[in-house]
Design a protein around this motif. Structure first.
Motif, mmCIF file in Angstrom:
data_model
loop_
_atom_site.group_PDB
_atom_site.id
_atom_site.type_symbol
_atom_site.label_atom_id
_atom_site.label_comp_id
_atom_site.label_asym_id
_atom_site.label_seq_id
_atom_site.Cartn_x
_atom_site.Cartn_y
_atom_site.Cartn_z
ATOM 1 N N ALA A 1 13.780 12.468 9.732
ATOM 2 C CA ALA A 1 12.936 11.821 10.740
ATOM 3 C C ALA A 1 13.582 10.503 11.141
ATOM 4 C CB ALA A 1 11.530 11.580 10.204
ATOM 5 N N LYS A 2 13.316 10.038 12.399
ATOM 6 C CA LYS A 2 13.843 8.778 12.895
ATOM 7 C C LYS A 2 13.056 7.598 12.295
ATOM 8 C CE LYS A 2 17.061 10.440 15.544
ATOM 9 N NZ LYS A 2 18.487 10.198 15.209
ATOM 10 N N ARG A 3 13.669 6.418 12.423
ATOM 11 C CA ARG A 3 13.060 5.213 11.859
ATOM 12 C C ARG A 3 11.669 4.973 12.429
ATOM 13 N NH1 ARG A 3 16.780 1.889 13.187
ATOM 14 N NH2 ARG A 3 17.970 2.017 11.242
ATOM 15 N N ALA A 4 11.521 5.126 13.728
ATOM 16 C CA ALA A 4 10.214 4.894 14.362
ATOM 17 C C ALA A 4 9.168 5.866 13.840
ATOM 18 C CB ALA A 4 10.352 5.010 15.876
ATOM 19 N N GLU A 5 9.600 7.082 13.454
ATOM 20 C CA GLU A 5 8.667 8.068 12.920
ATOM 21 C C GLU A 5 8.326 7.786 11.455
ATOM 22 O OE1 GLU A 5 10.251 11.833 15.609
ATOM 23 O OE2 GLU A 5 11.038 11.505 13.586
ATOM 24 N N ASP B 1 0.817 -1.218 0.000
ATOM 25 C CA ASP B 1 0.000 0.000 0.000
ATOM 26 C C ASP B 1 0.848 1.264 0.000
ATOM 27 O OD1 ASP B 1 -2.339 -1.512 0.051
ATOM 28 O OD2 ASP B 1 -2.225 -1.715 2.230
ATOM 29 N N GLY B 2 2.180 1.109 0.001
ATOM 30 C CA GLY B 2 3.059 2.270 -0.021
ATOM 31 C C GLY B 2 3.490 2.757 1.338
ATOM 32 N N SER B 3 3.121 2.057 2.423
ATOM 33 C CA SER B 3 3.543 2.460 3.762
ATOM 34 C C SER B 3 4.934 1.923 4.049
ATOM 35 C CB SER B 3 2.556 1.942 4.809
ATOM 36 O OG SER B 3 1.269 2.490 4.604
ATOM 37 N N TYR B 4 5.751 2.753 4.702
ATOM 38 C CA TYR B 4 7.123 2.352 4.996
ATOM 39 C C TYR B 4 7.145 1.338 6.134
ATOM 40 C CZ TYR B 4 9.088 5.908 1.934
ATOM 41 O OH TYR B 4 9.439 6.635 0.837
ATOM 42 N N LEU B 5 7.917 0.241 5.933
ATOM 43 C CA LEU B 5 8.101 -0.783 6.958
ATOM 44 C C LEU B 5 9.437 -0.651 7.669
ATOM 45 C CD1 LEU B 5 6.813 -3.884 4.932
ATOM 46 C CD2 LEU B 5 5.538 -2.470 6.571
ATOM 47 N N GLY B 6 10.387 0.030 7.059
ATOM 48 C CA GLY B 6 11.698 0.202 7.669
ATOM 49 C C GLY B 6 12.596 1.011 6.759
ATOM 50 N N CYS B 7 13.742 1.470 7.332
ATOM 51 C CA CYS B 7 14.710 2.241 6.547
ATOM 52 C C CYS B 7 16.034 2.263 7.296
ATOM 53 C CB CYS B 7 14.194 3.667 6.324
ATOM 54 S SG CYS B 7 14.016 4.619 7.864
ATOM 55 N N GLY C 1 5.153 3.264 8.923
ATOM 56 C CA GLY C 1 3.717 3.522 8.870
ATOM 57 C C GLY C 1 3.353 4.730 8.039
ATOM 58 N N LYS C 2 4.334 5.599 7.711
ATOM 59 C CA LYS C 2 4.078 6.803 6.909
ATOM 60 C C LYS C 2 4.145 6.446 5.431
ATOM 61 C CE LYS C 2 3.942 9.632 10.458
ATOM 62 N NZ LYS C 2 5.066 10.512 10.732
ATOM 63 N N THR C 3 3.652 7.319 4.557
ATOM 64 C CA THR C 3 3.725 7.168 3.108
ATOM 65 C C THR C 3 4.582 8.297 2.544
ATOM 66 O OG1 THR C 3 1.772 8.514 2.608
ATOM 67 C CG2 THR C 3 1.401 6.180 3.123
ATOM 68 N N ASP C 4 4.838 8.249 1.218
ATOM 69 C CA ASP C 4 5.626 9.295 0.568
ATOM 70 C C ASP C 4 4.963 10.662 0.717
ATOM 71 O OD1 ASP C 4 7.710 7.654 -0.386
ATOM 72 O OD2 ASP C 4 6.447 6.954 -2.030
ATOM 73 N N TYR C 5 3.621 10.685 0.758
ATOM 74 C CA TYR C 5 2.913 11.954 0.884
ATOM 75 C C TYR C 5 3.143 12.607 2.243
ATOM 76 C CZ TYR C 5 0.505 10.678 -3.409
ATOM 77 O OH TYR C 5 0.227 10.338 -4.701
ATOM 78 N N ASP C 6 3.553 11.817 3.248
ATOM 79 C CA ASP C 6 3.842 12.350 4.577
ATOM 80 C C ASP C 6 5.281 12.855 4.682
ATOM 81 O OD1 ASP C 6 1.273 11.584 5.546
ATOM 82 O OD2 ASP C 6 2.013 9.521 5.752
ATOM 83 N N LEU C 7 6.161 12.431 3.745
ATOM 84 C CA LEU C 7 7.586 12.711 3.911
ATOM 85 C C LEU C 7 8.168 13.613 2.822
ATOM 86 C CD1 LEU C 7 8.680 9.052 4.815
ATOM 87 C CD2 LEU C 7 8.253 10.932 6.401
#
Length: 850
Positions: free
Chosen positions: A310-314, A294-300, A317-323
């Motif tokens: 932003a930190k990994r925990a932040e 669905d495009g949500s980040y699982l890790g980085c 769950g976010k998407t590209d539109y949030d970042l």
């Protein structure tokens, strides 16, 4: 009690047949009973040896072996030692004999005269006992099977199993449990859980047992530690249930142990590996991230954190539109959708902005992210900052116009094998677009001496050469390998080390060289062949000849190509109508070989040649190669040989014809002699027999000179002609005597045909003379068939009077029979004769060809 349901076999033993009959009639009133009678002890033992018996009724007073002795024999037979015996006697009534009867194994002792009802009741009682014994054996068999099944089940189940009573003491464990705790079943019998599990878990284990026994729970599970036989501790999961057996008023606990030591260790290792992996990812300078479908980040990794601020925990769950900015986020979302729809890795170049305002060009590779079943559940992205490379590319574009118009392929690549420039000629040579060469293709994709592991090392080794040229194997996008000449110039551009490469395709040049070598080799082969060689096009036009052809036909090279095959090189007596069909067959790929009458154009002299026509490929087109060999001498020798053979064949036929005529003369002389001896029947008979034998041999010679081959005789035709002659000789009525011939299609040499013909002559003559005497009708059957091992079977049979009793082949004073015996031995054969079951006689001769 209900009557027996199964059948029973009763053995009655008595030397008095009336007693046996009476007793059988009485016992067969009982249902399901079969009575077997034995009139002696020996017969009874034989019956017991071949079939099972349920009850024996045994008379005592019998000759040879009395009842007591028979009982002793029965009791040592494995199959009969347990069969009940009832003694029946009219004489042995004293207590002494009764005791003796029971001593030898009887279950009852009845005296005669018998009370029939009493005997029937006794037998019914024993049959009921037998039925009960059968049922008991069946029940014991089922019980043993169930016990064996349960034992094997316990032993084969790989998980540790146990059974405890209401006091918590072990009653049964399987081998897997014994192996786990390092103790045997006798050592664990009567012990409690405190003997095998860690002390801190004992109270929990006992509480669980009490809850199950009280009926508060049906099943309980918990993880504990159990001590192994080697003293180490294992993590196990206890799963226990309450068990009740109402018939035995038993209540207990049945349980299974699952060793989870390795699972727990693996989970700990996974946790450690996860932490290690995160540290490793954070140490990689490239940006790495993972998204779900669905495009949500699982890790980085940390590089991505720096990009988005932003930190990994932040991030999770976010998407590209949030970042990212909306326009860039929409582009990233579109790229993700395309990659997920096609399920293939994709690469993109995008400008991004860091939180501090710095702009960077990112080369991003997005690949599918799959679960353990291979199902795609997201994507993994790796992005590298290629800002410097992009800036360098832009600077190099200023030089691209000149290089783009070069006829040679020109490429520039880094020491890592990444192309920063490619011209149109390189694009056409390798089959990639210019953009693909710069973005996706690496040096090892086009130059087979490189691979991802050795590229940097090999380029470091050659950079000190400055400028060099070498021939290498190149590879196109479609996998086509071609030879290429590369000229490499090492150069420095800013702080980046680059390699300028010019590539020239050597395929056509190498092909031309190879073709020249092949043509030279073919020319050399043609000139060194012993045969004359013509090379035609598929329409028949002569294209080339070799020196041997010029010598064979006496023409020059110019004349050889101008002359016509049919008009100038062939004698007029050839069958030219065959040439068009034969030529088309060769054009279609067949190879044809034939003899031809050739002619030399200048002097008209002729000679014979052997011609082989075949289609070959020459200079990338199909041509017809004709190999011509002068066979004039061989043909003359062959014709002379054939003429000589024909002459010898005629001589042999004449010899056989004269032998046959001479035998006919002898036969005629014998016939005249028989006319002058008509008053002596015996002499006439002997002369007629001699005539018949001579005619059978003459017929062999007649068949030989009439046949196509002088070596072998068609014996089926010979047999039929011989039978017709003999029928006429003995004036046999063909309407009265029917002839049946079954002769295989076989041929024999004269060495076999003459003795075999004489044997057949004697057998048919004897049948016509003796078999049908005083009979109006009859059948004569002749059969000759091949057998295995190169042998043959001749059979002559009739339905006449047959051979006299005691008749033998030899010793009868008959010349015919002696001839049959002697001639059979010449053929390594054997003779047997006799009479059929119905009527008539037969003679069978088995032989092999001489």
């Amino acid at each position: 009690m209900a009557p027996p349901q199964a059948g029973y076999t009763l053995l009655s033993v008595d030397d008095n047949s009336f007693n046996l009959f009476s007793l059988q009639a009485l016992l067969e009133q009982l249902p399901q009973c079969r009575v077997i009678n034995a009139s002696s002890g020996q017969e009874a033992l034989e019956i017991l040896g071949r079939e099972p018996v349920d009850l024996i009724l045994l008379d005592i007073q019998m000759p040879v072996m009395n009842g007591f002795e028979l009982a002793q024999h029965i009791k040592v037979l494995p199959q009969a030692m347990d069969v009940p015996i009832i003694f029946l006697t009219a004489f042995y009534k004293s207590e002494e004999f009764v005791r003796q009867g029971f001593d030898v194994g009887a279950v009852d002792y009845l005296t005669k005269p018998l009370d029939n009802q009493q005997l029937l009741n006794k037998v019914r009682m024993y049959l009921r006992l037998i039925e009960k014994e059968r049922q008991l054996r069946q029940a014991n068999t089922r019980l043993r099977r169930e016990l064996e099944f349960n034992r094997q089940l316990m032993e084969t189940i790989p998980l540790p199993l146990f059974l405890k009573d209401a006091d918590g003491c072990y009653l049964e464990v399987n081998p897997a449990f014994e192996e786990l705790v390092g103790r045997t079943m006798p050592e664990l019998l009567g012990k409690t859980c405190r003997e095998v599990i860690a002390a801190k878990w004992c109270k929990t284990c006992e509480d669980h047992d009490q809850r199950l026994l009280a009926g508060k729970d049906q099943t309980l599970s918990c993880e504990m530690q159990i001590q192994r036989g080697d003293g180490s501790w294992a993590d196990v999961v206890f799963t226990k249930s309450r068990i009740e057996v109402h018939e035995d008023d038993f209540t207990g606990i049945v349980g299974v142990l699952t060793d989870v030591t390795e699972r727990n260790r693996a989970q700990q290792e996974i946790t450690t590996q996860k932490a290690l992996l995160e540290s490793l990812l954070d140490s990689i300078p490239d940006i790495i991230f993972i998204k779900d479908g669905d495009g949500s980040y699982l890790g980085c990794n940390r590089a991505f954190e720096q990009l988005v601020g932003a930190k990994r925990a932040e991030v999770v769950g976010k998407t590209d539109y949030d970042l990212f900015e909306q326009e860039l986020a929409a582009e990233f979302h579109r790229q993700d959708r395309v990659m997920l729809e096609h399920g293939q890795a994709r690469r993109h170049d995008d400008w991004v902005t860091y939180p501090d305002g710095r702009r960077a060009m990112m080369d991003t590779l997005k690949t599918p992210y799959c679960d353990e079943h291979g199902q795609m559940i997201g994507l993994i992205g790796v992005a590298r900052d290629i800002t410097e490379r992009e800036q360098l590319r832009q600077q190099l574009e200023q030089l691209s116009f000149t290089l783009d118009n070069s006829v040679e392929a020109v490429l520039i690549h880094s020491i890592e094998g990444e192309f920063v420039y490619a011209n149109r000629a390189a694009s056409e040579l390798y089959g990639y677009t210019v953009e693909e060469l710069r973005r996706d293709v690496r040096l090892w994709h086009v130059d087979r001496q490189f691979n991802p592991e050795n590229t940097r090392k090999r380029l470091l080794a050659v950079r000190n050469k400055g400028y060099f040229t070498q021939e290498v194997e190149n590879c196109t996008r479609d996998g086509v390998v071609f030879p290429g000449e590369v000229r490499v110039q090492n150069m420095q551009y800013g702080d980046q080390e680059l390699f300028l490469v010019f590539v020239r395709d050597l395929t056509q040049e190498k092909f031309a060289r190879q073709r020249r070598r092949e043509l030279l080799a073919k020319k050399t082969i043609l000139e060194n062949m012993n045969d004359a060689i013509f090379i035609h096009d598929v329409n028949g036009q002569i294209l080339e000849v070799n020196e041997n052809m010029l010598r064979m036909y006496g023409v020059s090279a110019e004349e050889a190509l101008s002359f016509d095959i049919a008009r100038d090189y062939s004698a007029p007596d050839n069958d030219f109508t065959l040439l068009p069909t034969m030529w088309q067959q060769v054009v279609q790929g067949e190879v044809r070989r034939f003899e031809w009458h050739a002619r030399r154009p200048h002097d008209g002299s002729s000679f014979y040649v052997d011609v082989i026509l075949r289609k070959i490929s020459l200079d990338e087109r199909d041509v017809i190669l004709a190999s011509v060999r002068d066979i004039t001498e061989q043909k003359q020798l062959r014709d002379n040989t054939l003429a000589s053979l024909k002459e010898k064949e005629m001589l042999l036929k004449e010899i056989h014809h004269r032998v046959k005529n001479n035998m006919q003369i002898v036969s005629s002389l014998l016939n005249l002699q028989s006319l002058h001896s008509s008053d002596d029947a015996r002499v006439v008979e002997v002369l007629e027999e001699c005539q018949s034998r001579i005619r059978s041999m003459a017929l062999i010679h007649e068949k030989l000179y009439q046949s196509d081959t002088l070596a072998r005789i068609d014996f089926a035709g010979y047999v039929r002609t011989l039978c017709q002659n003999l029928f006429r000789t003995y004036k046999a009525n063909a309407q009265a005597i029917s002839l049946e011939v079954d002769v295989a299609d076989v041929t024999f040499s004269i060495n076999t045909a003459i003795p075999l013909g004489l044997i057949l002559n004697e057998l048919i003559s004897n049948a016509l003379k003796h078999a049908f005497a005083d009979r109006e009708k009859g059948v004569l059957f002749i059969r000759l068939q091949p057998q295995s091992g190169g042998r043959y079977l001749l059979e002559v049979q009739d339905d006449g009077v047959g051979f006299p009793a005691g008749f033998l082949l030899q010793g009868q004073g008959s010349l015919g029979m002696e001839l049959i015996h002697t001639l059979s031995e010449q053929l390594s054969g054997s003779v047997r004769l006799g009479n059929t079951h119905d009527s008539g006689g037969y003679v069978v001769v088995e032989f092999e060809e001489a």
